[in-house]
Scaffold this active site. Structure first.
Site, PDB file in Angstrom:
ATOM      1  CD  GLU A 351      87.690  -7.308  63.532  1.00  0.00           C
ATOM      2  OE1 GLU A 351      88.004  -6.176  63.140  1.00  0.00           O
ATOM      3  OE2 GLU A 351      86.740  -7.944  63.043  1.00  0.00           O
ATOM      4  CG  HIS A 439      82.827  -6.742  55.105  1.00  0.00           C
ATOM      5  ND1 HIS A 439      82.252  -5.528  55.410  1.00  0.00           N
ATOM      6  CD2 HIS A 439      83.597  -7.067  56.171  1.00  0.00           C
ATOM      7  CE1 HIS A 439      82.644  -5.144  56.613  1.00  0.00           C
ATOM      8  NE2 HIS A 439      83.460  -6.053  57.100  1.00  0.00           N
TER       9      HIS A 439
END
EC number: 3.4.24.-
Length: 537
Positions: A351, A439
């Site tokens: 992140e 993803h």
């Protein structure tokens, strides 16, 4: 420093040399100092000036203007000036360019994806029509549409467009902020970009065991805030979520700063709310140290400023996300069946690395550039795990292995040696890669990085077994993870732009390998071989 000041300084130096010569003082060649390379400001001025005569190369033209975003300087004085572009006052999305110059200010080349110069700034489709095209079920328009030039599509052609922002929630409860570009000539949706970057990762309480933490003394107690790392802190969202009502998004999850009486945090179990806060804070600590000690980058934006973490977000929220608007990472507690708390070391590093990407190449979170954005976070997450050298969570090429519970049905979220092991990610590039969720399209770059680091075939690293195939049947011998990571980081920060696709990533990493190790070096040749092994030729 202005150009006039530079000129004045040179004049003084020349005058001094003349006086010495007149006095008959000989200056040995060995004692003469080479002029210092120009600093970032001078490099930026040179780069802007150089664009004047490079119109064809940088897709310049009437009505265009360039603004320097940042300048990166190599040790030898070589500069890389990243610029944003506008046309008739409108931002050109995907029009960013990096100008490369020698220490003497001579042109070395440029990096960009824009196919041609923009040529239109008069919309035929109204803003109201664009809003209707952008809005989908359960979404609301946030703010007024703005005219832009959109060139981040697959063909990189500049098109006048309305950019419409909408807000809502993603399927798993993650806040959603989508920016949709609607063609101002046809009304066609050109691109949708989700600006809340998520990853289906998680973490179980103290995944990394007992770890050191830098905290801040406050009265008779302590705050979970690190003064040595830009005051990065972790707060409790108290199982609340952000709420979007009509056009307003309210940060209902305020992340109340964790405090403690004796500076001993958590219990190693989820019964203590501070336990996952320890994991989140440790993850940001290790990621900060990794970027600083390996690349000399202090903080996500390189400005020494910290970010913050929100843990215990939502009720059964099985995800984590990076949000540019708050410069923060947010972690859910998982659903208890497939995923546990999303605070593992690699998820935290993943992140935070979204923030680094946002602050550098700013890869658009859609299509192939979105896959590269996600892969960058996976790549750096793996590198951080190895860097941390923590016995509780050893370095590996798996993503989210600590947070995976039996209900997930697989030992990790993603697998870099063979991405298709998750049932959805791509092992190699195809014409359909741009249509995959980011993803899963990230698998191409993840696989490239694994092959570049470790090579093809069967191998065991830190007790984890891998067996990496190649799409062309070749055998790849890895150059080592450290070299592979440095090549990727330099490519990201020096050569990639917002619309870089997989073809562009190959070029960027080859340029980076050339800079770091030389053209024709083993590292350079292996970069080429690893890309070919995932069908990026």
């Amino acid at each position: 420093m202005t150009r006039r000041a530079i000129t004045s300084r040179r004049a003084v130096l020349l005058a001094s040399a003349t006086l010495l010569a007149t006095a008959g003082t000989a200056v040995p060649a060995s004692a003469r100092q080479a002029p210092s390379p120009p600093g970032p400001r001078a490099a930026a001025e040179h780069a802007l000036s150089a664009l004047t005569g490079r119109g064809t190369e940088v897709r310049g033209g009437n009505g265009q203007a360039f603004k320097v975003v940042r300048v990166a300087m190599d040790r030898d004085g070589t500069s890389h000036t990243r610029m944003a572009r506008s046309y008739d006052g409108l931002p050109v999305l995907g029009g960013d360019v990096v100008v490369h110059q020698t220490a003497a200010g001579k042109w070395r080349g440029s990096t960009l994806t824009l196919a041609k110069a923009p040529a239109d700034s008069s919309p035929e489709v109204s803003a109201k029509t664009a809003e209707k095209r952008a809005v989908t079920k359960h979404r609301k328009v946030d703010g007024s549409p703005a005219l832009v030039v959109e060139s981040r599509t697959a063909d990189h052609q500049p098109r006048l467009a309305w950019r419409v922002q909408t807000v809502g929630k993603q399927a798993d409860g993650t806040p959603s902020r989508v920016r949709t570009s609607v063609d101002a000539a046809t009304g066609k949706v050109l691109l949708r970009e989700e600006t809340i970057h998520t990853d289906a990762g998680d973490g179980k309480s103290l995944y990394t065991g007992t770890v050191p933490l830098q905290t801040t003394k406050s009265g008779s107690g302590y705050q979970l805030k690190d003064p040595t790392r830009g005051n990065t802190y972790t707060g409790d969202a108290e199982n609340d979520t952000d709420l979007c009502i009509l056009i307003w998004c309210i940060k209902r999850a305020p992340a109340t700063l964790f405090t403690d009486a004796d500076n001993h945090w958590g219990s190693g179990t989820t019964s203590d709310r501070a336990t996952v806060a320890v994991d989140a804070q440790f993850g940001t600590d290790m990621t900060w140290d990794f970027y600083k000690n390996v690349f000399g980058r202090t903080g996500i934006a390189g400005d020494g400023k910290g970010s913050f973490n929100r843990v215990h977000y939502g009720d059964g929220y099985a995800n984590a996300f990076w949000d540019d608007s708050c410069f923060c990472m947010t972690y859910g507690d998982g659903d208890g069946t497939s995923l546990g708390p999303l605070t593992s070391l690699d998820v935290a590093a993943h992140e935070m690395s979204h923030g680094v990407t946002s602050s550098t190449a700013n890869l658009t979170y859609s299509g192939e550039s979105g896959g590269l954005n996600e892969a960058t976070s996976d790549i750096m997450a793996a590198a951080v795990e190895f860097y941390a050298n923590n016995s509780g969570d050893v370095g590996d090429y798996l993503v989210g292995e600590e947070v995976a519970l039996p209900g997930l049905g697989q030992p990790a979220l993603r697998f870099m040696d063979k991405p298709s092991r998750d049932g959805q990610s791509a092992d190699a590039w195809s014409s359909n890669t741009k249509n995959l969720d980011v993803h899963y399209s990230s698998g191409v770059a993840n696989h490239f990085y694994y092959l570049l680091s470790e090579g093809s075939g069967a191998k065991t690293v830190n007790g984890v077994s891998y067996d990496s195939p190649t799409s062309n049947g070749s055998t790849v011998t890895g150059i080592g993870r450290d070299a592979a990571t440095k090549i990727w980081y330099r490519a990201l920060t020096t050569y990639m732009t917002s619309s870089t696709d997989y073809k562009g990533a190959r070029t960027a990493t080859l340029s980076a390998a050339k800079d770091l190790f030389g053209a024709g070096s083993t590292q350079y040749n292996t970069v080429a071989a690893a890309w070919s092994a995932v069908n990026v030729n």
